[in-house]
Design a protein around this motif. Sequence first.
Motif, PDB file in Angstrom:
ATOM      1  N   UNK A 189       2.612 -10.588  -1.820  1.00  0.00           N
ATOM      2  CA  UNK A 189       1.377  -9.921  -2.624  1.00  0.00           C
ATOM      3  C   UNK A 189       2.001  -8.694  -2.354  1.00  0.00           C
ATOM      4  N   UNK A 190       2.204  -8.502  -3.920  1.00  0.00           N
ATOM      5  CA  UNK A 190       3.266  -7.057  -4.005  1.00  0.00           C
ATOM      6  C   UNK A 190       2.550  -5.706  -3.770  1.00  0.00           C
ATOM      7  N   UNK A 191       0.726  -5.645  -4.326  1.00  0.00           N
ATOM      8  CA  UNK A 191      -0.415  -4.830  -4.012  1.00  0.00           C
ATOM      9  C   UNK A 191      -0.939  -4.651  -2.774  1.00  0.00           C
ATOM     10  N   UNK A 192      -0.766  -5.703  -1.488  1.00  0.00           N
ATOM     11  CA  UNK A 192      -0.723  -5.649  -0.312  1.00  0.00           C
ATOM     12  C   UNK A 192       0.815  -5.063   0.572  1.00  0.00           C
ATOM     13  N   UNK A 193       1.532  -5.001   0.155  1.00  0.00           N
ATOM     14  CA  UNK A 193       3.301  -4.988   0.889  1.00  0.00           C
ATOM     15  C   UNK A 193       2.794  -6.638   1.811  1.00  0.00           C
TER      16      UNK A 193
ATOM     17  N   UNK B 173      -3.139 -14.016  -4.969  1.00  0.00           N
ATOM     18  CA  UNK B 173      -2.360 -12.772  -4.668  1.00  0.00           C
ATOM     19  C   UNK B 173      -0.830 -12.328  -4.368  1.00  0.00           C
ATOM     20  N   UNK B 174      -0.464 -14.000  -3.869  1.00  0.00           N
ATOM     21  CA  UNK B 174       0.988 -13.831  -4.032  1.00  0.00           C
ATOM     22  C   UNK B 174       1.309 -14.539  -4.915  1.00  0.00           C
ATOM     23  N   UNK B 175       1.651 -13.292  -5.949  1.00  0.00           N
ATOM     24  CA  UNK B 175       2.773 -13.780  -7.239  1.00  0.00           C
ATOM     25  C   UNK B 175       4.148 -13.828  -7.004  1.00  0.00           C
ATOM     26  N   UNK B 176       4.466 -12.738  -5.909  1.00  0.00           N
ATOM     27  CA  UNK B 176       6.256 -12.124  -6.022  1.00  0.00           C
ATOM     28  C   UNK B 176       6.623 -13.589  -5.781  1.00  0.00           C
TER      29      UNK B 176
ATOM     30  N   UNK C  69       8.702  -1.315  -3.792  1.00  0.00           N
ATOM     31  CA  UNK C  69       9.602  -0.298  -3.492  1.00  0.00           C
ATOM     32  C   UNK C  69       9.521  -0.715  -1.887  1.00  0.00           C
ATOM     33  N   UNK C  70      10.433  -0.973  -1.371  1.00  0.00           N
ATOM     34  CA  UNK C  70      11.118  -1.522  -0.070  1.00  0.00           C
ATOM     35  C   UNK C  70      11.849  -0.224   0.771  1.00  0.00           C
ATOM     36  N   UNK C  71      11.637   0.336   0.269  1.00  0.00           N
ATOM     37  CA  UNK C  71      12.191   1.571   0.687  1.00  0.00           C
ATOM     38  C   UNK C  71      10.865   2.545   1.031  1.00  0.00           C
ATOM     39  N   UNK C  72       9.945   1.865   0.672  1.00  0.00           N
ATOM     40  CA  UNK C  72       8.065   2.958   0.619  1.00  0.00           C
ATOM     41  C   UNK C  72       7.552   1.709   1.519  1.00  0.00           C
ATOM     42  N   UNK C  73       7.652  -0.062   1.133  1.00  0.00           N
ATOM     43  CA  UNK C  73       6.833  -0.796   1.799  1.00  0.00           C
ATOM     44  C   UNK C  73       7.382  -0.856   3.249  1.00  0.00           C
TER      45      UNK C  73
END
Lengths: 414, 176, 153
Positions: C75-79, C41-44, A273-277
């Motif tokens: 990488x969504x897991x690590x932002x 890991x950059x899947x997005x 969620x971009x609001x959190x990340x």
Amino acid sequence: MAMSAHATAHTSQAKAAELPRVPTPAIGPRANPYLDADSFEGEGDLMVLNMGPQHPSTHGVLRLKLWLDGEVVIKAVPYLGYLHRGVEKLLEKLSYVQSTPIVDKNDYVASMTNELALVMAFEKLEGCEVPRRARYLRTICAEMQRVASHLLWLGTFALDMGGALGGGTTAFMYCLRERERILDLFEELTGARFHYHMMQIGGVRHDLPVGWDVHMKQVAADIRARIPEYESMLSANPIFRSRTKGIGRIDARLAMELGLSGPNLRACGVDFDLRRSQPYAAYDEIEVHSALAYEGDVYARYQVRVAEMYESLRIATALVDGVPAGPIMGRKPIETVNAVKPPAGEAYVAIDSPRGELGCWVVSDGSPRPYRCKLRPPSYHALAALPYLLPGTTIPDVVVILGSLDPIMGEADR
Amino acid sequence: MSVIAPLLDALRTTIRNLGRKPITAMHPFEPRTRAPRYRQSFALLHEANGDEACIGCKKCEKICPSEVIVVGTAAKRESPATGKKRGWADDFTLDLQACIVCELCVQVCPVDAIVMVRVPNAPGFEREDLFLTMKRLYENEALPHAPAIGSSMIASHNPAPASQAQAAAPAQEPGT
Amino acid sequence: MIGQDVAQIAHERFGLESGELGPSVPRERLLEFASALCEAGYLYLVYISAMHHPATKNGEAEVPARYTVVYRVRDLARGLEFPFRCEVPLGTGVPSVASVWAGADWQEREAYDLVGPVFEGHPDLRRIMLPEDWEGHPLHRDYAINTPHHPWR
Ligand code: SF4
Ligand code: SF4
């Protein structure tokens, strides 16, 4: 049949509470969107069906070309562009100041968030600080807009499900009635009902009118009390559940590769969620719980959106009490068309709009007009999932799956 | 049973909603209360001394994103009321068909000459019906207009910390 | 936040320096670079877009017209995010990354339709926003906003 659907629904709901929330695992082999329909071998011939662009359930002007074997979709090709207005070209021609009201018309169901994404990108480019009061107002507006948008989605989705649910239009009317009250709130705040032009580079254009917070809290409390009623009409209904569960499943890996975002992504168990990340506006001052579901099907998307409505109402109500005093603009007031002249550079800013990640990538060459401005519409990415989701389903499910992705064509086509 | 119960539940919701007050109004026949900031059409204002306020500076023409305002600037001449030299507009047209009601023209006007009125322009049968000429804009002056005018908007946007702190301080005191 | 891990990969395996805007990857190694990102890991896939730079005179040297294709993955897991770009002169194709990220398909179609770079190896490169018989690419800098078009459009 209905009995068993109801029973499994209950057990899977109980399971949802126990199970660790993991991203949806891969669901069989991926559909091939590039299938050569001519080489299809089956009994009889394939039928080609053009659905849309003027079809009530395509949520705007989307055209789907479907290759059908009996009633089963073999291949689906979406055609876009019926609402293409050349917004990105227009933004190159308009100055930064003039651009904000233009993007209102992109996602016409959630105008506030369009403005917010664009304005935040320009602010990042310009390096201007937004005062705390303005950040609070932005957050409240964005969250109320999310409720309004999800209410409209819920209503139209019930309509998509058709007469199976005691009329279908009943829930639609109720949802629109509540949404109307949010529009009234925005009218009180900005003077407009759809295209607000609330955000401006540096802050917000309108300060809170007297008594708005009381009014807003009343509306929020009313809507919160009524959402369970809609749930009792929709998700409590076994027909609804059997038509949405297990339909249009998408696994987490494919969702990520396609760039699905917002509720569509969170319904696949991806906790992002971009609001959190990347907290923007005032989200760093309040805790945001993002709703998650792990099945990745239509029902999961429904669950996530309904849960998000409660959460948004909570955030907006909590923030409106603590709106700090202070200025609403962080820069010199804008009095001329070329007032904003960011230095040369690039910026990408993304926010979590009701439909997902709404981004704006803007390149400046030091002039008062953007050199290039790209909007990243979440609906466009959601529609890209259709060629993967539709093969293997039947025509009534096509409507349901399309509705569950919540695309807005004004935004996808730009 | 499991099918009937949720249907009865939904029916109960429907019945409960029967008694609720409608929030819609039969529009042309019933007046609908509008918020004070409601903005619909435009008006040009006169000054208190009877002069036309617009000085023909073309700021609104330049900022309009859809380029619907055309201002004809006249030569500077004395004002009949004060005798001072000032600018005038001898033509001012606004095409409501393409206006996106963004209020930028109101925001930038340095002399608060243009405002937005709260009464929608009546739907017309001809394109000209949506074309606000200078005459029509001055006729609209009698209609109730939204409180936002150029100078008040700019003043509320001013981040000036000193004056804001003074204004905000008394408001905070009772709470603390 | 820029992913430092892939910035390091870019530096060690590809010899590329990544500033704030990410590295500029040569087109020959773009596909390899994209696969390395996907493995890291950059899947997005956030977006693929492009911009057009008309030919400019930089003193004596003349810079030919070119396209910049920009990518951003996450990488969504690590932002973590990682932007990168690829610059090609007009008339040269860019390798398509649709085989790495399925979503690149529509993103590249949009970039091709509106801006103009041709993606080589794309499974289905057609216009997506504009009619199939449209002439030109509207987001070219030299495509005037009032370019006349046929009356039936
Ligand atoms: S409201 Fe906006 S579009 Fe309408 S006339 Fe004023 S500046 Fe132009
Ligand atoms: S209305 Fe105001 S901004 Fe427009 S020309 Fe007249 S004085 Fe200038």
